[in-house]
Design a protein around this motif. Sequence first.
Motif, mmCIF file in Angstrom:
data_model
loop_
_atom_site.group_PDB
_atom_site.id
_atom_site.type_symbol
_atom_site.label_atom_id
_atom_site.label_comp_id
_atom_site.label_asym_id
_atom_site.label_seq_id
_atom_site.Cartn_x
_atom_site.Cartn_y
_atom_site.Cartn_z
ATOM 1 N N LEU A 92 -16.306 6.297 10.412
ATOM 2 C CA LEU A 92 -16.249 7.647 9.847
ATOM 3 C C LEU A 92 -17.509 8.441 10.192
ATOM 4 C CD1 LEU A 92 -14.743 6.738 6.351
ATOM 5 C CD2 LEU A 92 -13.580 7.955 8.200
ATOM 6 N N SER A 93 -18.664 7.769 10.138
ATOM 7 C CA SER A 93 -19.921 8.449 10.494
ATOM 8 C C SER A 93 -19.944 8.809 11.978
ATOM 9 C CB SER A 93 -21.117 7.551 10.149
ATOM 10 O OG SER A 93 -21.198 7.333 8.760
ATOM 11 N N ALA A 94 -19.407 7.929 12.814
ATOM 12 C CA ALA A 94 -19.361 8.206 14.251
ATOM 13 C C ALA A 94 -18.479 9.415 14.547
ATOM 14 C CB ALA A 94 -18.844 6.981 14.996
ATOM 15 N N MET A 95 -17.385 9.550 13.811
ATOM 16 C CA MET A 95 -16.516 10.717 13.998
ATOM 17 C C MET A 95 -17.269 12.010 13.661
ATOM 18 S SD MET A 95 -13.085 9.012 12.327
ATOM 19 C CE MET A 95 -11.930 10.341 12.645
ATOM 20 N N ASP A 96 -17.999 11.994 12.565
ATOM 21 C CA ASP A 96 -18.791 13.178 12.186
ATOM 22 C C ASP A 96 -19.860 13.481 13.235
ATOM 23 O OD1 ASP A 96 -17.449 13.713 9.811
ATOM 24 O OD2 ASP A 96 -18.701 12.327 8.657
ATOM 25 N N ALA A 97 -20.540 12.421 13.705
ATOM 26 C CA ALA A 97 -21.619 12.611 14.676
ATOM 27 C C ALA A 97 -21.081 13.177 15.990
ATOM 28 C CB ALA A 97 -22.328 11.278 14.925
ATOM 29 N N LEU A 98 -19.935 12.691 16.428
ATOM 30 C CA LEU A 98 -19.336 13.208 17.663
ATOM 31 C C LEU A 98 -18.980 14.685 17.525
ATOM 32 C CD1 LEU A 98 -17.114 10.151 18.599
ATOM 33 C CD2 LEU A 98 -18.851 11.174 20.068
ATOM 34 N N GLU A 99 -18.471 15.067 16.356
ATOM 35 C CA GLU A 99 -18.127 16.477 16.160
ATOM 36 C C GLU A 99 -19.379 17.357 16.191
ATOM 37 O OE1 GLU A 99 -15.001 19.054 13.483
ATOM 38 O OE2 GLU A 99 -15.970 17.335 12.545
ATOM 39 N N GLN A 100 -20.503 16.816 15.673
ATOM 40 C CA GLN A 100 -21.756 17.573 15.736
ATOM 41 C C GLN A 100 -22.178 17.843 17.172
ATOM 42 O OE1 GLN A 100 -24.031 14.924 12.777
ATOM 43 N NE2 GLN A 100 -25.131 16.861 12.639
ATOM 44 N N LEU A 101 -21.850 16.915 18.078
ATOM 45 C CA LEU A 101 -22.314 17.005 19.469
ATOM 46 C C LEU A 101 -21.365 17.787 20.371
ATOM 47 C CD1 LEU A 101 -23.615 13.344 19.863
ATOM 48 C CD2 LEU A 101 -25.008 15.410 19.751
ATOM 49 N N VAL A 102 -20.204 18.183 19.842
ATOM 50 C CA VAL A 102 -19.222 18.891 20.662
ATOM 51 C C VAL A 102 -19.817 20.115 21.372
ATOM 52 C CG1 VAL A 102 -17.140 20.332 20.536
ATOM 53 C CG2 VAL A 102 -17.156 18.059 19.503
ATOM 54 N N PRO A 103 -20.632 20.954 20.669
ATOM 55 C CA PRO A 103 -21.173 22.143 21.363
ATOM 56 C C PRO A 103 -22.098 21.810 22.529
ATOM 57 C CG PRO A 103 -21.401 22.350 18.965
ATOM 58 C CD PRO A 103 -21.025 20.936 19.247
ATOM 59 N N TYR A 104 -22.599 20.561 22.601
ATOM 60 C CA TYR A 104 -23.585 20.208 23.634
ATOM 61 C C TYR A 104 -22.982 19.387 24.772
ATOM 62 C CZ TYR A 104 -26.439 21.397 19.603
ATOM 63 O OH TYR A 104 -26.970 22.034 18.516
ATOM 64 N N GLY A 105 -21.761 18.893 24.583
ATOM 65 C CA GLY A 105 -21.174 18.004 25.592
ATOM 66 C C GLY A 105 -19.915 18.567 26.201
ATOM 67 N N SER A 106 -19.356 17.814 27.160
ATOM 68 C CA SER A 106 -18.143 18.255 27.853
ATOM 69 C C SER A 106 -16.992 17.283 27.650
ATOM 70 C CB SER A 106 -18.436 18.399 29.354
ATOM 71 O OG SER A 106 -18.919 17.169 29.872
ATOM 72 N N ILE A 107 -17.143 16.312 26.761
ATOM 73 C CA ILE A 107 -16.093 15.330 26.515
ATOM 74 C C ILE A 107 -14.979 15.974 25.693
ATOM 75 C CG2 ILE A 107 -15.559 13.181 25.270
ATOM 76 C CD1 ILE A 107 -18.297 12.158 26.055
#
Length: 619
Positions: free
Chosen positions: A575-590
């Motif tokens: 669950l924490s990894a899902m939140d962390a990935l969403e935080q990084l969406v503006p910086y990545g291209s995945i």
Amino acid sequence: MRRESVKKLVSYLSDERVAKRRYAAEALSNADERALYPLIRALRDPNAGVQDAAMRSLIAIGGETTAYMVLPLLREDSLLRNTALIILKEIGAWVVPLLRPLLVDKDDDVRKFAIDLLMDINHCDYLDDLLTVLQEDGNANVRAAAAKALGIFAYAKAIPHLIQALGDDEWVAFSALEALSLMKIESTVEPIAALLSNSSPTLRYTAVETLGQMGFSSSGKYLLQHLPQAEGMEKTALLKSLIQVGQISCLPQAAEDLLDMFKNSDWEDRLIALQGLAELGQLDALPAVLDAVGSLDPANPDEMDIIYAVKERLRGLNCSGALIEILNNPDAKYKAKTIAIEIMEEQGCQAAIPHLIALFKGNWRDVKRASIQTLKEICGENSEEMFLGALDDDDGHVRKSAVCALGRIGDEAILDDLLKLLEYEPYQDVREEIVKAVLAIDPQRALHHLDGFDLAIKEMLGKFSEDLDILILLAQDADLKVRLAALGSLGVIDDERAYKTLIESLNNADAEIRKTALMALGEQGCGMETIVPLLADSDVWVRIYAVRALGQSCNPQAMEHLIPMLKVDDIPVVLSAMDALEQLVPYGSIDLANVLTPLLDHKVPAIQAKAKEMIGRLS
């Protein structure tokens, strides 16, 4: 629900046992239209519990068919009629088309019930029909209901007809006034004001109230013209309306009446009276006002709102002289003094300082506390001696305010007094305030005495200090709580030594140390390479905080390390990894939505739901 189940439950509605009938009435809430007639029959059951269960089930089934079958109950006795009104109101918009024919029903009550339901449901798409009812219906109660409904639905076309209704039966006129007060159209002020010469005292009173509620200043001249003829409750309502339309300043002689209104009304009207007294600058009313406010309980949210509203009205007044008189009045209640002090604090009233000092030296606990609190906010550097004297006070609240004030003054000469107080002060919150004051005045003095402080004070220093030397020393302390406090504070300091100390702590054997260091590094947005190894830590909470720190890193490459964490067995980590990935969406291209799609079939429902929610947001 299967046909056999509905049939069986319907048969239970005729059972001799009340519990069985009630069970069936409740269970049929999931049934279809086949259950409607049996449930409507159950509304006549001799047991109130069965009646209630049948009503709730009819509401649950809802829909147009239910509404159609319930409508005839409006012609039954009062119990069934009221039950039908509840059901139809809860069914809502489905009912509205079915009510239209009832507006021309032969039964006066049915026509009125239909209009009442439209207002309760708050929807009507045939307002011209309501307008026709207002104009043509032969029953005054029905016309009154139509007038009120047209106001609730703000039907502009109805305005001239509502004005005309002011000359109708008195009951209709009341509803027309209510409608016009809701619509707030200034052109209606004059026809409403014409009612001030009506022979009916009740209608005049309602017209006065309506003009006030509408709030137009143009109403003022009519209200003022009528004032000489008004008496009793009508005069009180007139003064209230003059305040609401901003015209009370024309009546300085009304102060006595407003004070009487304040003393003898509920709080809604008291606040209006207070507004009028404030606009008239009638400061003589302050003692009575503050005594009344002092009877309220700040722990009660509603009464706290009243206290705030009173202060709001008094804050803008030049009332320091009147407030000071209250402070010096031996007959004034202590709560009135306390509120006066609080108002002067918000006004920054310098003239009050000597009077507050005198009260601070008195014996009323709450007054002393309010006085020192206000002195703390409004006094300057010349008040240092007074606050130093307050350090010996028996009241911990007083000592705390004095310490806070001394910290603001910032004189290094008082440090010895503060450090001495720190040795014997029993209250935690006061000790924390002392530590903050010492740190604000001279952090090096705290560093110099570090070895002599007990563990509790060291922990406070770690929590509140921003001095790098102090924090680095405390981060090496033998006590775990002290080290954790210091490491947590290092996260807000942008310095190479702070960063190095946190990095070294990631290798500590204690999981709490590693976790706290990760939290601090996350606040700094630290380098990814220092965190990634802790994704495999033996402690689940360390892994969670490593994931969170990567989410805060703003580094798109961190996503490559977080995606594998979606497959681990520890649910909190996923669950924490899902939140962390969403935080990084503006910086990545995945394509994160694509990454999360497999989680829609995860064995844990919470992860399935979170994945569905996130994919919806991302898309």
